[in-house]
Write a protein that holds these residues in place. Structure first.
Motif, PDB file in Angstrom:
ATOM      1  N   ASN A 130      10.626 -13.841 -16.231  1.00 53.76           N
ATOM      2  CA  ASN A 130       9.317 -13.864 -15.560  1.00 53.76           C
ATOM      3  C   ASN A 130       8.430 -12.676 -15.895  1.00 53.76           C
ATOM      4  N   ARG A 131       9.002 -11.589 -16.356  1.00 50.77           N
ATOM      5  CA  ARG A 131       8.176 -10.414 -16.650  1.00 50.77           C
ATOM      6  C   ARG A 131       7.205 -10.698 -17.786  1.00 50.77           C
ATOM      7  N   ARG A 132       5.975 -10.368 -17.585  1.00 47.03           N
ATOM      8  CA  ARG A 132       4.958 -10.437 -18.639  1.00 47.03           C
ATOM      9  C   ARG A 132       4.188  -9.120 -18.619  1.00 47.03           C
ATOM     10  N   ALA A 133       3.527  -8.816 -19.714  1.00 42.25           N
ATOM     11  CA  ALA A 133       2.679  -7.623 -19.741  1.00 42.25           C
ATOM     12  C   ALA A 133       1.352  -7.985 -19.077  1.00 42.25           C
ATOM     13  N   ALA A 134       1.204  -7.603 -17.842  1.00 45.22           N
ATOM     14  CA  ALA A 134       0.022  -8.015 -17.055  1.00 45.22           C
ATOM     15  C   ALA A 134      -1.238  -7.362 -17.605  1.00 45.22           C
ATOM     16  N   LYS A 135      -2.300  -8.160 -17.678  1.00 45.60           N
ATOM     17  CA  LYS A 135      -3.562  -7.635 -18.204  1.00 45.60           C
ATOM     18  C   LYS A 135      -4.502  -7.194 -17.087  1.00 45.60           C
ATOM     19  N   SER A 136      -4.262  -7.705 -15.873  1.00 52.29           N
ATOM     20  CA  SER A 136      -5.108  -7.233 -14.767  1.00 52.29           C
ATOM     21  C   SER A 136      -4.317  -7.238 -13.468  1.00 52.29           C
ATOM     22  N   PHE A 137      -4.661  -6.297 -12.625  1.00 56.64           N
ATOM     23  CA  PHE A 137      -3.987  -6.144 -11.337  1.00 56.64           C
ATOM     24  C   PHE A 137      -5.015  -6.205 -10.213  1.00 56.64           C
ATOM     25  N   ASP A 138      -4.532  -6.558  -9.028  1.00 57.00           N
ATOM     26  CA  ASP A 138      -5.393  -6.541  -7.844  1.00 57.00           C
ATOM     27  C   ASP A 138      -5.658  -5.081  -7.473  1.00 57.00           C
ATOM     28  N   PRO A 139      -6.903  -4.615  -7.645  1.00 56.86           N
ATOM     29  CA  PRO A 139      -7.173  -3.189  -7.400  1.00 56.86           C
ATOM     30  C   PRO A 139      -7.091  -2.819  -5.914  1.00 56.86           C
ATOM     31  N   GLN A 140      -7.133  -3.837  -5.041  1.00 52.35           N
ATOM     32  CA  GLN A 140      -7.092  -3.554  -3.595  1.00 52.35           C
ATOM     33  C   GLN A 140      -5.668  -3.331  -3.095  1.00 52.35           C
ATOM     34  N   HIS A 141      -4.714  -3.867  -3.830  1.00 50.49           N
ATOM     35  CA  HIS A 141      -3.341  -3.809  -3.307  1.00 50.49           C
ATOM     36  C   HIS A 141      -2.782  -2.384  -3.325  1.00 50.49           C
ATOM     37  N   GLN A 142      -2.160  -2.006  -2.233  1.00 47.87           N
ATOM     38  CA  GLN A 142      -1.522  -0.691  -2.167  1.00 47.87           C
ATOM     39  C   GLN A 142      -0.023  -0.874  -2.009  1.00 47.87           C
ATOM     40  N   MET A 143       0.712  -0.152  -2.800  1.00 45.05           N
ATOM     41  CA  MET A 143       2.178  -0.224  -2.701  1.00 45.05           C
ATOM     42  C   MET A 143       2.624   0.738  -1.598  1.00 45.05           C
ATOM     43  N   SER A 144       3.566   0.293  -0.767  1.00 42.46           N
ATOM     44  CA  SER A 144       4.020   1.175   0.311  1.00 42.46           C
ATOM     45  C   SER A 144       4.833   2.326  -0.266  1.00 42.46           C
ATOM     46  N   ALA A 145       4.869   3.404   0.481  1.00 41.83           N
ATOM     47  CA  ALA A 145       5.630   4.580   0.036  1.00 41.83           C
ATOM     48  C   ALA A 145       7.101   4.224  -0.110  1.00 41.83           C
ATOM     49  N   GLU A 146       7.589   3.335   0.757  1.00 43.12           N
ATOM     50  CA  GLU A 146       8.993   2.945   0.713  1.00 43.12           C
ATOM     51  C   GLU A 146       9.299   2.157  -0.573  1.00 43.12           C
ATOM     52  N   THR A 147       8.413   1.234  -0.914  1.00 42.03           N
ATOM     53  CA  THR A 147       8.615   0.455  -2.149  1.00 42.03           C
ATOM     54  C   THR A 147       8.600   1.381  -3.362  1.00 42.03           C
ATOM     55  N   ARG A 148       7.667   2.324  -3.351  1.00 42.25           N
ATOM     56  CA  ARG A 148       7.570   3.289  -4.452  1.00 42.25           C
ATOM     57  C   ARG A 148       8.888   4.069  -4.585  1.00 42.25           C
ATOM     58  N   ARG A 149       9.418   4.488  -3.437  1.00 42.65           N
ATOM     59  CA  ARG A 149      10.665   5.254  -3.444  1.00 42.65           C
ATOM     60  C   ARG A 149      11.818   4.405  -3.992  1.00 42.65           C
ATOM     61  N   VAL A 150      11.936   3.173  -3.489  1.00 42.38           N
ATOM     62  CA  VAL A 150      13.024   2.283  -3.930  1.00 42.38           C
ATOM     63  C   VAL A 150      12.927   2.052  -5.442  1.00 42.38           C
ATOM     64  N   LEU A 151      11.726   1.810  -5.897  1.00 38.75           N
ATOM     65  CA  LEU A 151      11.495   1.553  -7.321  1.00 38.75           C
ATOM     66  C   LEU A 151      11.918   2.752  -8.168  1.00 38.75           C
ATOM     67  N   LEU A 152      11.429   3.925  -7.799  1.00 36.85           N
ATOM     68  CA  LEU A 152      11.675   5.105  -8.628  1.00 36.85           C
ATOM     69  C   LEU A 152      13.130   5.568  -8.555  1.00 36.85           C
ATOM     70  N   GLU A 153      13.689   5.540  -7.349  1.00 34.82           N
ATOM     71  CA  GLU A 153      15.071   6.021  -7.226  1.00 34.82           C
ATOM     72  C   GLU A 153      16.043   5.114  -7.972  1.00 34.82           C
ATOM     73  N   ASN A 154      15.800   3.820  -7.922  1.00 36.11           N
ATOM     74  CA  ASN A 154      16.696   2.899  -8.626  1.00 36.11           C
ATOM     75  C   ASN A 154      16.464   2.931 -10.129  1.00 36.11           C
ATOM     76  N   ALA A 155      15.226   3.168 -10.540  1.00 30.61           N
ATOM     77  CA  ALA A 155      14.941   3.250 -11.980  1.00 30.61           C
ATOM     78  C   ALA A 155      15.720   4.403 -12.604  1.00 30.61           C
TER      79      ALA A 155
END
Ligand SMILES: Cc1cc2nc3c(=O)[nH]c(=O)nc-3n(C[C@H](O)[C@H](O)[C@H](O)COP(=O)(O)O)c2cc1C
Length: 199
Positions: A9-34
């Motif tokens: 399912n991963r694609r190189a996205a060409k545009s993102f919703d500029p209004q969407h904000q990622m929660s601090a928790e999601t950011r943490r989960v993403l970075l720590e697991n990466a």
């Protein structure tokens, strides 16, 4: 999400919703697991700049062919490598390994990198490649889209993020809620790139 679905399912996205904000928790989960991604000698060369300042995002976009992902992604990460991380207290990379392993690896690591800047750079770039892919697959699992990006002026971005000497930029990864689907996927057939035994 299973790994197969994340890869498919991963694609190189060409545009993102500029209004969407990622929660601090999601950011943490993403970075720590990466950061569970493998790295050569477990050096974890990556030094990741999380560009949150919108003015800085705009400046980066100006030197990145005007690509919208730079300003509109919920997360813009510049994946950098410390090219001298191999000699910065290397014993910490192997602290949990049995003593004989540490005794073998520490001198090996020095021998592998000392006086060989190209080797150090190649290794760091390999590790950044794997980190970036891990980030993108995790993003997929967390309901996000992503785009790896190297369409930018490296020297200009280095200046903007105040990249220290002996660091190098690998590429950027933009992560957000993708808006439009990228165009139809296109891959070379297996026989064009799979070589049996030798060239
Ligand atoms: C190192 C690297 C740099 C890339 N740079 C850009 C970029 O600057 N802008 C962009 O829109 N896509 C960029 N891409 C995405 C590729 O164009 C994309 O992965 C490829 O066309 C295949 O499409 P897919 O990822 O949707 O399957 C980059 C990909 C990689 C791996």
């Amino acid at each position: 999400m299973d790994v197969m679905s994340a890869v498919q399912n991963r694609r190189a996205a060409k545009s993102f919703d500029p209004q969407h904000q990622m929660s601090a928790e999601t950011r943490r989960v993403l970075l720590e697991n990466a950061a569970l991604a493998p790295s050569a000698y477990n050096i974890q060369h990556w030094r990741v700049v999380d560009v949150q300042d919108i003015e800085l995002r705009k400046s980066i976009r100006e030197v990145a062919w005007g690509q919208a992902q730079v300003t509109d992604a919920s997360l813009l990460l510049v994946l950098c490598a410390d090219l001298e991380a191999w000699q910065e207290r290397p014993q910490r990379y192997w602290a949990t390994a049995p003593q004989p392993v540490q005794d073998f690896l520490l001198p090996k690591l020095d021998e592998y990198y000392r006086g060989k800047p190209e080797v150090a750079r190649d290794e760091a770039m390999r590790s950044l490649g794997i980190l970036g892919m891990t980030l993108m697959l995790l993003a997929q699992d967390l309901g996000y889209d992503s785009c790896p990006m190297d369409g930018f002026d490296y020297a200009a971005v280095a200046r903007l993020i105040r990249l220290p000497a002996h660091y190098a930029i690998g590429y950027m990864v933009a992560i957000g809620k993708g808006q439009d689907n990228a165009w139809e996927r296109n891959r070379l057939p297996l026989q064009d790139w799979l070589i049996k035994n030798h060239f």
